[in-house]
Design a protein around this motif. Structure first.
Motif, PDB file in Angstrom:
ATOM      1  N   SER A 227     -14.687  -5.500   5.499  1.00  8.30           N
ATOM      2  CA  SER A 227     -15.970  -5.242   4.843  1.00  8.30           C
ATOM      3  C   SER A 227     -16.061  -3.798   4.351  1.00  8.30           C
ATOM      4  CB  SER A 227     -17.111  -5.547   5.814  1.00  8.30           C
ATOM      5  OG  SER A 227     -18.358  -5.249   5.233  1.00  8.30           O
ATOM      6  N   ASN A 228     -15.605  -2.879   5.200  1.00  2.00           N
ATOM      7  CA  ASN A 228     -15.643  -1.465   4.813  1.00  2.00           C
ATOM      8  C   ASN A 228     -14.782  -1.196   3.583  1.00  2.00           C
ATOM      9  OD1 ASN A 228     -17.387  -0.781   6.870  1.00  2.00           O
ATOM     10  ND2 ASN A 228     -15.761  -0.006   8.234  1.00  2.00           N
ATOM     11  N   PHE A 229     -13.619  -1.834   3.517  1.00  2.78           N
ATOM     12  CA  PHE A 229     -12.738  -1.618   2.370  1.00  2.78           C
ATOM     13  C   PHE A 229     -13.421  -2.064   1.081  1.00  2.78           C
ATOM     14  CE2 PHE A 229      -9.590  -3.142  -0.675  1.00  2.78           C
ATOM     15  CZ  PHE A 229      -8.810  -2.001  -0.834  1.00  2.78           C
ATOM     16  N   ARG A 230     -13.980  -3.236   1.099  1.00  2.00           N
ATOM     17  CA  ARG A 230     -14.645  -3.750  -0.110  1.00  2.00           C
ATOM     18  C   ARG A 230     -15.800  -2.833  -0.536  1.00  2.00           C
ATOM     19  NH1 ARG A 230     -13.112  -9.110   2.124  1.00  2.00           N
ATOM     20  NH2 ARG A 230     -12.269 -10.350   0.390  1.00  2.00           N
ATOM     21  N   ARG A 231     -16.592  -2.442   0.439  1.00  2.00           N
ATOM     22  CA  ARG A 231     -17.756  -1.614   0.127  1.00  2.00           C
ATOM     23  C   ARG A 231     -17.347  -0.238  -0.381  1.00  2.00           C
ATOM     24  NH1 ARG A 231     -19.708   2.206   3.132  1.00  2.00           N
ATOM     25  NH2 ARG A 231     -18.624   1.448   5.007  1.00  2.00           N
ATOM     26  N   ARG A 232     -16.388   0.382   0.280  1.00  2.00           N
ATOM     27  CA  ARG A 232     -16.032   1.757  -0.081  1.00  2.00           C
ATOM     28  C   ARG A 232     -15.294   1.827  -1.406  1.00  2.00           C
ATOM     29  NH1 ARG A 232     -13.665   5.164   4.880  1.00  2.00           N
ATOM     30  NH2 ARG A 232     -13.892   6.760   3.235  1.00  2.00           N
ATOM     31  N   VAL A 233     -14.438   0.826  -1.685  1.00  2.00           N
ATOM     32  CA  VAL A 233     -13.754   0.834  -2.975  1.00  2.00           C
ATOM     33  C   VAL A 233     -14.754   0.593  -4.105  1.00  2.00           C
ATOM     34  CG1 VAL A 233     -12.021  -0.313  -4.420  1.00  2.00           C
ATOM     35  CG2 VAL A 233     -11.532   0.149  -2.022  1.00  2.00           C
TER      36      VAL A 233
ATOM     37  N   TYR B 187       1.252  -1.026  -3.653  1.00  2.00           N
ATOM     38  CA  TYR B 187      -0.126  -1.365  -3.286  1.00  2.00           C
ATOM     39  C   TYR B 187      -0.315  -2.881  -3.173  1.00  2.00           C
ATOM     40  CZ  TYR B 187      -5.160  -2.060  -3.699  1.00  2.00           C
ATOM     41  OH  TYR B 187      -6.461  -2.477  -3.488  1.00  2.00           O
ATOM     42  N   ARG B 188       0.271  -3.629  -4.078  1.00  2.00           N
ATOM     43  CA  ARG B 188       0.161  -5.086  -4.000  1.00  2.00           C
ATOM     44  C   ARG B 188       0.762  -5.608  -2.688  1.00  2.00           C
ATOM     45  NH1 ARG B 188      -1.309  -7.968  -8.455  1.00  2.00           N
ATOM     46  NH2 ARG B 188      -1.500  -6.834 -10.437  1.00  2.00           N
ATOM     47  N   ALA B 189       1.905  -5.048  -2.290  1.00  2.00           N
ATOM     48  CA  ALA B 189       2.517  -5.450  -1.018  1.00  2.00           C
ATOM     49  C   ALA B 189       1.607  -5.103   0.153  1.00  2.00           C
ATOM     50  CB  ALA B 189       3.874  -4.780  -0.854  1.00  2.00           C
ATOM     51  N   GLN B 190       0.939  -3.943   0.075  1.00  2.00           N
ATOM     52  CA  GLN B 190       0.006  -3.564   1.120  1.00  2.00           C
ATOM     53  C   GLN B 190      -1.164  -4.551   1.211  1.00  2.00           C
ATOM     54  OE1 GLN B 190      -0.666   0.610  -0.265  1.00  2.00           O
ATOM     55  NE2 GLN B 190       0.005   1.169   1.810  1.00  2.00           N
ATOM     56  N   CYS B 191      -1.691  -4.911   0.060  1.00  2.00           N
ATOM     57  CA  CYS B 191      -2.816  -5.866   0.049  1.00  2.00           C
ATOM     58  C   CYS B 191      -2.398  -7.213   0.627  1.00  2.00           C
ATOM     59  CB  CYS B 191      -3.330  -6.053  -1.380  1.00  2.00           C
ATOM     60  SG  CYS B 191      -4.221  -4.629  -2.045  1.00  2.00           S
ATOM     61  N   LEU B 192      -1.206  -7.650   0.279  1.00  2.00           N
ATOM     62  CA  LEU B 192      -0.736  -8.930   0.788  1.00  2.00           C
ATOM     63  C   LEU B 192      -0.541  -8.874   2.299  1.00  2.00           C
ATOM     64  CD1 LEU B 192       0.207 -11.779   0.505  1.00  2.00           C
ATOM     65  CD2 LEU B 192       2.407 -10.951  -0.366  1.00  2.00           C
TER      66      LEU B 192
ATOM     67  N   GLU C 188       0.846  -0.256   6.626  1.00  2.00           N
ATOM     68  CA  GLU C 188       1.237  -0.768   5.306  1.00  2.00           C
ATOM     69  C   GLU C 188       2.042   0.228   4.489  1.00  2.00           C
ATOM     70  OE1 GLU C 188      -2.555  -3.068   6.375  1.00  2.00           O
ATOM     71  OE2 GLU C 188      -1.891  -0.965   6.501  1.00  2.00           O
ATOM     72  N   GLY C 189       2.088   1.477   4.919  1.00  2.00           N
ATOM     73  CA  GLY C 189       2.929   2.457   4.235  1.00  2.00           C
ATOM     74  C   GLY C 189       4.403   2.107   4.251  1.00  2.00           C
ATOM     75  N   MET C 190       4.794   1.186   5.134  1.00  2.00           N
ATOM     76  CA  MET C 190       6.198   0.769   5.167  1.00  2.00           C
ATOM     77  C   MET C 190       6.620   0.053   3.892  1.00  2.00           C
ATOM     78  SD  MET C 190       7.811   1.864   7.791  1.00  2.00           S
ATOM     79  CE  MET C 190       9.245   0.800   7.786  1.00  2.00           C
ATOM     80  N   ALA C 191       5.649  -0.392   3.086  1.00  2.00           N
ATOM     81  CA  ALA C 191       5.996  -0.963   1.782  1.00  2.00           C
ATOM     82  C   ALA C 191       6.680   0.085   0.912  1.00  2.00           C
ATOM     83  CB  ALA C 191       4.745  -1.499   1.097  1.00  2.00           C
ATOM     84  N   ALA C 192       6.248   1.338   1.018  1.00  2.00           N
ATOM     85  CA  ALA C 192       6.871   2.413   0.244  1.00  2.00           C
ATOM     86  C   ALA C 192       8.287   2.689   0.736  1.00  2.00           C
ATOM     87  CB  ALA C 192       6.016   3.674   0.325  1.00  2.00           C
ATOM     88  N   VAL C 193       8.513   2.527   2.024  1.00  2.00           N
ATOM     89  CA  VAL C 193       9.869   2.708   2.558  1.00  2.00           C
ATOM     90  C   VAL C 193      10.795   1.638   1.993  1.00  2.00           C
ATOM     91  CG1 VAL C 193      11.282   2.718   4.652  1.00  2.00           C
ATOM     92  CG2 VAL C 193       9.013   3.784   4.665  1.00  2.00           C
TER      93      VAL C 193
ATOM     94  N   LEU D 236      -5.031   1.556   2.977  1.00  2.11           N
ATOM     95  CA  LEU D 236      -5.319   0.948   1.678  1.00  2.11           C
ATOM     96  C   LEU D 236      -6.361   1.765   0.911  1.00  2.11           C
ATOM     97  CD1 LEU D 236      -3.713  -1.421   2.947  1.00  2.11           C
ATOM     98  CD2 LEU D 236      -5.279  -2.958   1.739  1.00  2.11           C
ATOM     99  N   LEU D 237      -7.308   2.359   1.617  1.00  4.63           N
ATOM    100  CA  LEU D 237      -8.272   3.239   0.963  1.00  4.63           C
ATOM    101  C   LEU D 237      -7.566   4.468   0.389  1.00  4.63           C
ATOM    102  CD1 LEU D 237     -11.211   3.076   3.541  1.00  4.63           C
ATOM    103  CD2 LEU D 237     -11.222   2.154   1.214  1.00  4.63           C
ATOM    104  N   HIS D 238      -6.647   5.019   1.147  1.00  3.83           N
ATOM    105  CA  HIS D 238      -5.869   6.163   0.635  1.00  3.83           C
ATOM    106  C   HIS D 238      -5.068   5.753  -0.599  1.00  3.83           C
ATOM    107  CE1 HIS D 238      -6.513   9.421   3.551  1.00  3.83           C
ATOM    108  NE2 HIS D 238      -6.620   8.461   4.481  1.00  3.83           N
ATOM    109  N   SER D 239      -4.490   4.551  -0.568  1.00  3.30           N
ATOM    110  CA  SER D 239      -3.695   4.095  -1.723  1.00  3.30           C
ATOM    111  C   SER D 239      -4.563   3.957  -2.972  1.00  3.30           C
ATOM    112  CB  SER D 239      -3.001   2.773  -1.404  1.00  3.30           C
ATOM    113  OG  SER D 239      -2.032   2.937  -0.397  1.00  3.30           O
TER     114      SER D 239
END
Length: 728
Positions: A9-15, A39-44, A71-76, A309-312
């Motif tokens: 909920s916080n993610f949706r509201r803050r974005v 980012y797409r991989a993080q969302c998934l 989720e930062g491991m997607a960048a790795v 995800l907010l940082h991304s």
């Protein structure tokens, strides 16, 4: 709402309101397309975490240890290649998702949901367990045993250089590959992790190629126990032989840049690196875990405010790659897509029977090119003066040595590893001259760490080698038994036979050493091995059998990809005499190279029908001695040598003893947990009535004159046999 729904909920509201956390500006090293893909991989990964909890609540799923916060491991993943083998931390769904983007024809959403649902259609485990993993993505499945994957990651990394010099037939990793191994900050404290990291450094400082990237995902807590601030950096930054990198795992741009630099270092220098990745953990440890029971609400909310995800979203906006509204649309679309696929996946079939579950315990056979027997010239060069000794009977230790020599001449993919096996030739001289015959690449003197020895073997098995590790004494196996129980023997099971790590583990063991070492060098317990499903256990009793059984063990590992334990009775290594001093009756001629003893084939000595003595190892030696005394008393006996302790050769044992009036089981292992328990059950279930067992006491073995006091002896076997026959 639970914490997962609060974060959602916080993610949706803050974005939507662009209320995004502050942080560094995005680095220019990552292209817009690459950043959006991450980012797409993080969302998934996040959507799968949410859906897994819904499935679990509805009784449709069975796994809720999520990757949220990591989720930062997607960048790795985007910084590595799909051909780089990856041994993953269980919070690395984002890594697997991002890697799937690099490989054609992947349906990662459905694949992971099938795993959540434990469907038999799950492409990695076939519904046996929720594990990250994929054959196509070069990600072996990882068990829940803490840090147990680090030793085999070291072994797999070592195998890349070894395969350059000596390419095995079933090689899996290219020359320029590296091995990545990730784990949590709490796991880094485990002795297994520390041993593996130490081994990596120990290997590196000797300039041995070891392209290994260790990644510690530091979220500051292990279930409920906090990691001291700065602990990982302080303990890892200055490890000899290992270069230290660090990055903010909440920043996909920084993570990608640093991971790329670390991977480039490992790939170019062929040396290990340690990437310290700072993350947060969202939702607690798992679905049933409530973090506010051991953390303050302010601490929990602080981590949630740092949602990666907010940082991304902020970084993508500031880089001009994606606007927040577009980022929110991707998130919403991803969640809806995952929910739609989950609705179909929960209808897919599950494993139903014990037979279905056990199908992958034994790995599939693989096609092997025929290895011609070594030429006479090659054997002459290898054996040298030993050739002349083959004209005479020899003790077991020498025949094992010759069998290994012939096997290594024939199969170049066999590699040995262990403490003192090289220059010294082993504690008992069994591996003498092998180092000179085959060199340090194939006869590896390791550091003194049983976990690392077995990890080296497992990792090399991943890359097509047939490892033959040695554990000096059976009692020392207990320092590392989980490398067999939790790693080697489970790999085929949890990967539905797609990944294997064949090996022949040689262990010097059992009792009857005169006055040497007590329990720690005379360990008469095999219970820790006997109950591991799928494991083959062999135990020879004379030198010729040892040579022929070892050939079968190598065939099982090489062609059938089995994990085999070859238990060598120390007391019989140098045994020469049987009934009287200098009769040399226990020595054997070296059997022709073409001869072997198949798995499940028992040995039968004598044809008496009054009594069958069923035994193995030292028990056979003592029972043959007792056989002569019993014959003098008019009791006609046969000795049945099991040879193969697991799987139990039940049919062969029953066939060999079916016409005997009495059955005595002689077992040098302890009363509790020994082979005798299974044998008594076998005979009782098949109608035997005149049956008894004679076993060792439930006691450790003493040093000095009492070394055999708690073990069966020739005289005690005779007494037990007479009592059984008299009762009949």
């Amino acid at each position: 709402m639970d914490r997962a729904q609060i974060v959602n909920s916080n993610f949706r509201r803050r974005v939507a309101s662009e209320d995004l956390p502050q942080g560094a500006a995005p680095l220019a090293a990552v292209s817009g397309d690459c950043a959006v893909s991450i980012y797409r991989a993080q969302c998934l990964s996040r959507a799968l975490d949410l859906t897994s909890r819904t499935m679990q609540k509805n009784g449709q799923g069975y796994y809720t240890i999520g990757s949220s916060g990591h989720e930062g491991m997607a960048a790795v993943a985007q910084a590595l290649r799909p051909s780089d083998m990856a041994f993953l931390h269980y919070r690395d769904a984002a890594f697997q998702i991002a890697r799937a983007d690099q490989v054609p024809d992947q349906d990662i959403v459905r694949d992971m949901l099938l795993s959540f649902a434990c469907s038999s259609e799950d492409p990695i485990s076939g519904g046996r367990h929720k594990v990250l993993g994929s054959k196509e993505l070069m990600i072996p499945p990882q068990t829940s045993t803490i840090a147990s994957h680090l030793p085999k990651a070291v072994g797999a990394a070592y195998s890349i250089g070894a395969a350059r010099r000596n390419p095995p037939q079933h090689r899996q990793l290219p020359d320029d590959a590296l091995v990545m191994c990730s784990f949590g900050d709490a796991s880094a404290n485990h002795s297994t992790a520390q041993g593996a990291i130490n081994t990596a450094g120990w290997t590196s400082v000797q300039s041995v190629p070891l392209p290994l990237l260790l990644i510690c995902e530091d979220n500051g807590i292990g279930i409920s126990t906090k990691t001291p601030t700065g602990w990982i950096q302080a303990s890892m930054e200055h490890r000899p032989g290992i270069k230290y990198f660090q990055a903010n795992g909440l920043d996909i741009y920084e993570t990608h840049k640093v991971a790329t630099a670390a991977a480039d270092y490992v790939r170019r220098k062929r040396k290990p690196a340690f990437l310290h990745l700072r993350t947060v953990r969202l939702y607690g440890h798992a679905g049933a875990d409530v973090p506010t029971t051991y953390l303050s609400k302010a601490e929990v909310e602080s981590d949630e405010a740092n949602d990666p995800l907010l940082h991304s979203v902020r970084l993508l906006r500031d880089a001009g790659a994606l606007q927040p509204q577009q980022a929110l649309e991707i998130y919403e679309e991803t969640c809806l897509h995952v929910e739609a696929v989950a609705a179909e996946v929960i209808t897919r079939p599950h494993l139903q029977t014990a037979e279905q579950i056990a199908t992958s315990l034994v790995p599939p056979k693989r096609a092997c090119l025929a290895s011609p027997a070594p030429s006479p010239d090659a054997r002459d060069r290898a054996f040298g003066s030993d050739h002349r000794s083959m004209e005479n009977p020899q003790p077991m230790s020498r025949l094992i040595n010759w069998a290994i020599t012939d096997l290594m001449l024939q199969h170049s993919e066999i590699v040995m590893m262990g403490e003192d096996i090289g220059r010294k030739g082993g504690v008992y001289g069994v591996t003498q001259k092998l180092h000179q015959r085959f060199g340090p690449d194939r006869v590896i003197d390791t550091l003194l760490d049983e976990q690392s020895i077995l990890g080296l073997a497992i990792g090399m098995g991943h890359n097509g080698f047939v490892p033959m590790p040695e554990i000096q004494f059976l009692a020392y196996l207990h320092n590392a038994e989980d490398q067999i129980r939790g790693e080697a023997a489970t790999l085929s099971f949890f990967s539905d036979g797609q990944f294997t790590n064949p090996m022949v583990l040689r262990i010097a063991g059992l009792g009857y050493q005169k006055g040497f070492g007590g329990h720690f060098h005379n360990d008469n317990s095999l219970a820790v091995l006997r109950d591991i499903p799928g494991l083959v256990i062999a135990c020879p009793s004379d030198g010729a059998e040892a040579a022929m059984m070892l050939r079968e063990c190598v065939r099982l590992a090489r062609e059938e990809q089995r994990v085999v334990v070859f238990v060598e009775p120390i007391a019989l290594y140098s045994m020469r005499d049987l009934h009287s001093e200098k009769d040399d009756a226990w020595m054997q001629f070296y059997p022709p190279v073409s001869k072997s003893i198949p798995l499940g084939d028992v040995g039968v000595h004598g044809d008496g029908t009054d009594l069958a003595i069923v035994t193995y190892g030292n028990g056979r030696y003592l029972s043959v001695q007792a056989q002569a005394d019993l014959a003098a008393k008019g009791i006609k006996t046969r000795v049945i040598d099991m040879r193969w302790l697991a799987p139990l050769p039940a049919e062969a044992i029953l066939a060999a003893s079916k016409d005997c009036r009495n059955i005595l089981i002689v077992d040098e292992c302890r009363s509790t947990g020994s082979q005798s328990e299974a044998l008594m059950t076998l005979f009782a279930e098949n109608g035997a009535t005149a049956i008894a067992r004679h076993v060792a006491g439930d006691c450790f073995i003493a040093t000095g004159p009492a070394y055999a006091a708690s073990l069966p002896s020739k005289d005690s076997i005779v007494s037990a046999a007479l009592a059984l026959v008299a009762a009949d």
